[in-house]
Design a protein around this motif. Structure first.
Motif, PDB file in Angstrom:
ATOM      1  N   PRO A 118       0.851  -1.199   0.000  1.00  0.00           N
ATOM      2  CA  PRO A 118       0.000   0.000   0.000  1.00  0.00           C
ATOM      3  C   PRO A 118       0.889   1.252   0.000  1.00  0.00           C
ATOM      4  O   PRO A 118       1.747   1.405   0.878  1.00  0.00           O
ATOM      5  N   ILE A 119       0.705   2.099  -0.985  1.00  0.00           N
ATOM      6  CA  ILE A 119       1.567   3.279  -1.106  1.00  0.00           C
ATOM      7  C   ILE A 119       0.928   4.454  -0.362  1.00  0.00           C
ATOM      8  O   ILE A 119      -0.211   4.825  -0.619  1.00  0.00           O
ATOM      9  N   VAL A 120       1.661   4.999   0.615  1.00  0.00           N
ATOM     10  CA  VAL A 120       1.138   6.146   1.365  1.00  0.00           C
ATOM     11  C   VAL A 120       1.755   7.456   0.879  1.00  0.00           C
ATOM     12  O   VAL A 120       1.259   8.541   1.190  1.00  0.00           O
ATOM     13  N   GLU A 121       2.837   7.355   0.119  1.00  0.00           N
ATOM     14  CA  GLU A 121       3.443   8.555  -0.489  1.00  0.00           C
ATOM     15  C   GLU A 121       4.344   8.107  -1.633  1.00  0.00           C
ATOM     16  O   GLU A 121       4.961   7.040  -1.557  1.00  0.00           O
ATOM     17  N   GLY A 122       4.405   8.906  -2.695  1.00  0.00           N
ATOM     18  CA  GLY A 122       5.268   8.554  -3.810  1.00  0.00           C
ATOM     19  C   GLY A 122       4.574   7.626  -4.784  1.00  0.00           C
ATOM     20  O   GLY A 122       3.347   7.599  -4.884  1.00  0.00           O
ATOM     21  N   THR A 123       5.380   6.846  -5.487  1.00  0.00           N
ATOM     22  CA  THR A 123       4.815   5.973  -6.517  1.00  0.00           C
ATOM     23  C   THR A 123       4.973   4.511  -6.131  1.00  0.00           C
ATOM     24  O   THR A 123       5.877   4.140  -5.382  1.00  0.00           O
ATOM     25  N   GLY A 124       4.077   3.699  -6.682  1.00  0.00           N
ATOM     26  CA  GLY A 124       4.133   2.263  -6.415  1.00  0.00           C
ATOM     27  C   GLY A 124       4.576   1.525  -7.667  1.00  0.00           C
ATOM     28  O   GLY A 124       5.275   2.064  -8.517  1.00  0.00           O
ATOM     29  N   GLY A 125       4.156   0.280  -7.738  1.00  0.00           N
ATOM     30  CA  GLY A 125       4.533  -0.543  -8.878  1.00  0.00           C
ATOM     31  C   GLY A 125       5.953  -1.059  -8.748  1.00  0.00           C
ATOM     32  O   GLY A 125       6.631  -0.825  -7.739  1.00  0.00           O
ATOM     33  N   MET A 126       6.391  -1.766  -9.765  1.00  0.00           N
ATOM     34  CA  MET A 126       7.722  -2.395  -9.730  1.00  0.00           C
ATOM     35  C   MET A 126       8.819  -1.327  -9.804  1.00  0.00           C
ATOM     36  O   MET A 126       8.898  -0.559 -10.766  1.00  0.00           O
ATOM     37  N   PRO A 127       9.705  -1.261  -8.795  1.00  0.00           N
ATOM     38  CA  PRO A 127      10.813  -0.303  -8.865  1.00  0.00           C
ATOM     39  C   PRO A 127      11.797  -0.734  -9.960  1.00  0.00           C
ATOM     40  O   PRO A 127      11.951  -1.931 -10.213  1.00  0.00           O
ATOM     41  N   THR A 128      12.430   0.233 -10.592  1.00  0.00           N
ATOM     42  CA  THR A 128      13.486  -0.129 -11.546  1.00  0.00           C
ATOM     43  C   THR A 128      14.762  -0.416 -10.755  1.00  0.00           C
ATOM     44  O   THR A 128      14.795  -0.255  -9.532  1.00  0.00           O
ATOM     45  N   ASP A 129      15.814  -0.806 -11.452  1.00  0.00           N
ATOM     46  CA  ASP A 129      17.076  -1.146 -10.777  1.00  0.00           C
ATOM     47  C   ASP A 129      17.564   0.052  -9.957  1.00  0.00           C
ATOM     48  O   ASP A 129      17.575   1.183 -10.446  1.00  0.00           O
ATOM     49  N   GLY A 130      17.935  -0.210  -8.711  1.00  0.00           N
ATOM     50  CA  GLY A 130      18.469   0.853  -7.848  1.00  0.00           C
ATOM     51  C   GLY A 130      17.399   1.679  -7.168  1.00  0.00           C
ATOM     52  O   GLY A 130      17.711   2.637  -6.468  1.00  0.00           O
ATOM     53  N   GLU A 131      16.135   1.312  -7.344  1.00  0.00           N
ATOM     54  CA  GLU A 131      15.059   2.050  -6.675  1.00  0.00           C
ATOM     55  C   GLU A 131      14.462   1.180  -5.556  1.00  0.00           C
ATOM     56  O   GLU A 131      14.570  -0.050  -5.595  1.00  0.00           O
ATOM     57  N   ALA A 132      13.815   1.837  -4.618  1.00  0.00           N
ATOM     58  CA  ALA A 132      13.217   1.088  -3.510  1.00  0.00           C
ATOM     59  C   ALA A 132      11.924   1.762  -3.031  1.00  0.00           C
ATOM     60  O   ALA A 132      11.797   2.980  -3.085  1.00  0.00           O
ATOM     61  N   ILE A 133      10.996   0.908  -2.606  1.00  0.00           N
ATOM     62  CA  ILE A 133       9.816   1.385  -1.866  1.00  0.00           C
ATOM     63  C   ILE A 133      10.084   1.026  -0.408  1.00  0.00           C
ATOM     64  O   ILE A 133      10.463  -0.119  -0.103  1.00  0.00           O
ATOM     65  N   VAL A 134       9.887   1.962   0.486  1.00  0.00           N
ATOM     66  CA  VAL A 134      10.376   1.811   1.858  1.00  0.00           C
ATOM     67  C   VAL A 134       9.208   1.968   2.856  1.00  0.00           C
ATOM     68  O   VAL A 134       8.284   2.751   2.609  1.00  0.00           O
ATOM     69  N   ASP A 135       9.296   1.237   3.970  1.00  0.00           N
ATOM     70  CA  ASP A 135       8.281   1.425   5.022  1.00  0.00           C
ATOM     71  C   ASP A 135       8.360   2.856   5.543  1.00  0.00           C
ATOM     72  O   ASP A 135       9.456   3.406   5.729  1.00  0.00           O
ATOM     73  N   GLU A 136       7.189   3.441   5.793  1.00  0.00           N
ATOM     74  CA  GLU A 136       7.115   4.875   6.124  1.00  0.00           C
ATOM     75  C   GLU A 136       7.819   5.247   7.421  1.00  0.00           C
ATOM     76  O   GLU A 136       8.119   6.424   7.647  1.00  0.00           O
ATOM     77  N   THR A 137       8.083   4.282   8.290  1.00  0.00           N
ATOM     78  CA  THR A 137       8.765   4.629   9.548  1.00  0.00           C
ATOM     79  C   THR A 137      10.190   5.118   9.292  1.00  0.00           C
ATOM     80  O   THR A 137      10.824   5.680  10.188  1.00  0.00           O
ATOM     81  N   ALA A 138      10.684   4.922   8.037  1.00  0.00           N
ATOM     82  CA  ALA A 138      12.020   5.425   7.698  1.00  0.00           C
ATOM     83  C   ALA A 138      12.058   6.947   7.722  1.00  0.00           C
ATOM     84  O   ALA A 138      13.133   7.546   7.790  1.00  0.00           O
ATOM     85  N   ARG A 139      10.870   7.560   7.668  1.00  0.00           N
ATOM     86  CA  ARG A 139      10.827   9.037   7.737  1.00  0.00           C
ATOM     87  C   ARG A 139      11.483   9.545   9.015  1.00  0.00           C
ATOM     88  O   ARG A 139      12.062  10.631   9.043  1.00  0.00           O
ATOM     89  N   ALA A 140      11.331   8.741  10.081  1.00  0.00           N
ATOM     90  CA  ALA A 140      11.904   9.153  11.365  1.00  0.00           C
ATOM     91  C   ALA A 140      13.419   9.283  11.285  1.00  0.00           C
ATOM     92  O   ALA A 140      14.038   9.952  12.120  1.00  0.00           O
ATOM     93  N   ASP A 141      14.021   8.641  10.282  1.00  0.00           N
ATOM     94  CA  ASP A 141      15.477   8.740  10.113  1.00  0.00           C
ATOM     95  C   ASP A 141      15.823   9.811   9.091  1.00  0.00           C
ATOM     96  O   ASP A 141      16.956   9.868   8.595  1.00  0.00           O
ATOM     97  N   GLY A 142      14.846  10.646   8.772  1.00  0.00           N
ATOM     98  CA  GLY A 142      15.097  11.775   7.874  1.00  0.00           C
ATOM     99  C   GLY A 142      15.000  11.428   6.401  1.00  0.00           C
ATOM    100  O   GLY A 142      15.353  12.243   5.542  1.00  0.00           O
ATOM    101  N   ILE A 143      14.515  10.228   6.113  1.00  0.00           N
ATOM    102  CA  ILE A 143      14.441   9.804   4.708  1.00  0.00           C
ATOM    103  C   ILE A 143      13.161  10.346   4.074  1.00  0.00           C
ATOM    104  O   ILE A 143      12.101  10.316   4.683  1.00  0.00           O
TER     105      ILE A 143
END
Lengths: 384, 225
Positions: A118-143
């Motif tokens: 489930p995408i809460v921000e940004g884009t979904g679908g298959m990431p291309t090479d070198g791309e990532a979809i990340v759990d939103e709690t990573a925001r707490a680390d400034g991401i």
């Protein structure tokens, strides 16, 4: 209704009782949400896999970190009877140099089915090479979405294209990448920058890359209608361990012990809550012994008196439930996003149901007291 | 015709050497429409006798028959129904429900029986009016004087049109003047409604308001006037 009249007459007293019940409800709900948050934080990425079954390498005790399936084994699973769809899931440790602070986490390589995130921000679908979809709690680390993050010490980078939710693993945000990126990270992890530093070692790196090609940690399987996890396990044989995603989630990383402890905490909170609520109404009943004796002497049945108590409990527990839910939601809203707090409505509904049950069980203490109140005492004034 | 017959009723508390005889072979009857005062000092067994007639206590021996019905054989459940339907009970300490107004205290009786109708509300207001409490109908017990509380308690006992009124020390917490007023009112209502009333008292002056006096001493009928 006598019960309501009494509540309206002694508003402060009953408001305090409702508040006390509300605090107990808030405590049990918060503990439930924190327990759930802890389990989700530990296992969300595994438990939320879009699959009917997860296939592990045999004899790895459902340990995602140890399980390894070759490309040929993945194909065997995919071709097995009863399998409708299958996709490989790779797991690899990574160290992320985030803006706020560097942290260790995991990358999950998915062969497909990125739509499950489930995408809460940004884009979904298959990431291309070198791309990532990340759990939103990573925001707490400034991401933030669009950041390109360095992975140490392997000299690789991942660009965040979107945030998903409830996809942590061992309390760290998971980075979802495509299978090619996963393989690259895996090889890089095994060799570090070695392949790029010495010509002499290139053949070895190439050899390993070939071996890694197409291999994953586990295979997520969607079964054909009517086929069970046990059926698939029997079909695949002893070289594989086959379980549901929920069973997979609760295995490894000390989860069985942790789940036991978490359940223990919840049970203890319910038992204490039941006792406290029961004692509240028991004390209230004891305070009214003379009054109950008089009403019984006037001709009230025990059932009539008990119905009044139940009506009072219903009103006060409902008020307490509203107060408690509000407090628990408020507590959750005030917690940092990385805090283990996952308020699931179904769990809270169960919690509220249990609170009503606790109150009912507690009322049985009072019923016993009501039954024992002798109406003759209403006439008793040291006279025989 | 005797509505209430008390036949050789005894009540003993405890057993063996600790046994205390509260009543010992009490026998009397009360006619319909009359008021009987049960007079006696503290510890004479008055309240025990009242409790047995109300079906709140079982006698150790003897019979209580009301309108041909042996009350002493009833279970606690059917005894409660009997009190609800046939008995009007007035307590020494009033035992008004503190969180109900005067009129709501009267409506407690039909509420115990199942439902409260507009007729019940009208009747409750009428009774309060008869006892001079029409302006106190919405007052809570804590806002009423002792005499007013006792009158509300008597009016409550009349709500279910009882066959028998059982009144326990109705003047114990009142001064002589108010006590006399209450007993006079009680007598008027009992005779006006052709019901039977047993009033327990330790005050001989109050007992004079009754049609008959039964004097109890040490659990026995010492005198019947």
């Amino acid at each position: 209704m006598l019960a309501l009249s009494e509540i309206l007459h002694s508003k402060l007293k009953f408001a305090l009782i409702a508040l006390a019940i509300g605090l107990i409800v808030a405590l049990t709900m918060t503990l439930s949400a924190m327990s759930e948050g802890l389990v989700t934080g530990m296992t969300g990425a595994k438990g939320n896999l879009d699959a009917d079954a997860v296939v592990f390498q045999g004899d790895t005790y459902l340990n995602l970190e140890r399980s390894l399936l070759t490309a040929e084994e993945v194909e065997r699973v995919r071709a097995a009877d009863g399998v409708a769809e299958a996709y490989g899931v790779g797991h690899i440790f990574i160290s992320v140099d985030a803006p706020a602070k560097a942290f260790d986490t995991r990358a999950f390589g998915l062969e497909g089915d990125f739509e499950q995130l489930p995408i809460v921000e940004g884009t979904g679908g298959m990431p291309t090479d070198g791309e990532a979809i990340v759990d939103e709690t990573a925001r707490a680390d400034g991401i933030e979405v669009g950041d390109t993050l360095a992975l140490t010490p392997i000299d690789r980078e991942l660009t965040v294209i979107g945030f998903t939710e409830n996809r942590r693993y061992v309390m760290a945000p998971v980075f979802y990448v495509n299978l090619k990126t996963y393989e690259d990270l895996r090889v890089a992890s095994m060799f570090g920058a070695m392949a790029e530093t010495t010509d002499a070692e290139l053949p070895s790196a190439t050899h390993v890359t070939d071996a890694v090609d197409g291999s994953v940690s586990v295979v997520a399987v969607k079964l054909e209608p009517g086929v069970t996890v046990d059926d698939l396990a029997q079909t695949l044989g002893g070289e594989f361990d086959v379980v549901t995603p929920d069973e997979a989630a609760l295995a490894g990383n000390g989860m069985p012990v942790m789940v036991l402890a978490v359940n223990g905490i919840q049970v203890v909170s319910f038992v204490i809550g039941a006792l406290v609520i029961g004692v509240f109404f028991y004390i209230t009943t004891l305070h009214k012994t003379g009054q109950i004796a008089a009403v019984k002497a006037l001709g009230a049945s025990n059932a009539f008196v008990y119905r009044q108590l139940l009506a009072q409990i219903l009103v006060l527990v409902t008020l307490g439930a509203l107060i408690g839910t509000g407090l628990a939601l408020g507590a959750g809203a005030g917690m940092p996003s990385t805090m283990a707090f996952d308020p699931r409505l179904d769990r809270w509904a169960v919690t509220l149901g249990l609170v009503y049950l606790m109150a009912f069980v507690g009322s049985l203490f009072s019923l016993r007291s009501i039954l024992r109140i002798d109406p003759a005492t209403a006439l008793d004034h040291a006279e025989h | 015709m005797s509505l209430l017959q008390v036949r050789d009723v005894s009540k003993t508390y405890g057993s063996g050497r600790a046994a205390v005889a509260a009543l010992d072979g009490v026998t009397f009857s009360v006619e319909t429409g009359s008021m009987l005062a049960i007079l006696g000092p503290s510890g004479s067994g008055k309240t025990t006798l009242l409790s047995i007639i109300a079906g709140l206590l079982q006698p150790s021996s003897g019979e209580i028959v009301i309108d041909g019905d042996p009350i002493h054989l009833r279970s606690s459940r059917t005894a409660a129904a009997y009190r609800r339907e046939k008995i009007g009970l007035v307590f020494q300490d009033y035992h008004l429900i503190p969180y109900l107004s005067a009129v709501e205290n009267l409506l407690l009786m039909p509420r115990l029986a199942g439902r409260v109708s507009a007729e019940h509300r009208e009747k409750a207001r009428g009774l309060l009016g008869e006892f001079g409490l029409e302006k106190r109908a919405k007052h809570m017990p804590s806002e009423l004087s002792g005499g007013e509380r006792q009158r509300v308690a008597i009016a409550r006992a009349l709500m279910n049109d009882p066959e028998i009124m059982l009144v326990d020390e109705p003047t114990a917490n009142l001064d002589t003047e108010r006590g006399t007023q209450v007993v006079t009112m009680l007598g008027e209502h009992v005779r006006g409604r052709a019901m039977t009333c047993l009033m327990v008292t330790h005050d001989g002056r109050m007992a004079e308001g009754a049609d008959r006096i039964l004097r109890l001493i040490d659990g026995r009928v010492a005198e019947s006037l």
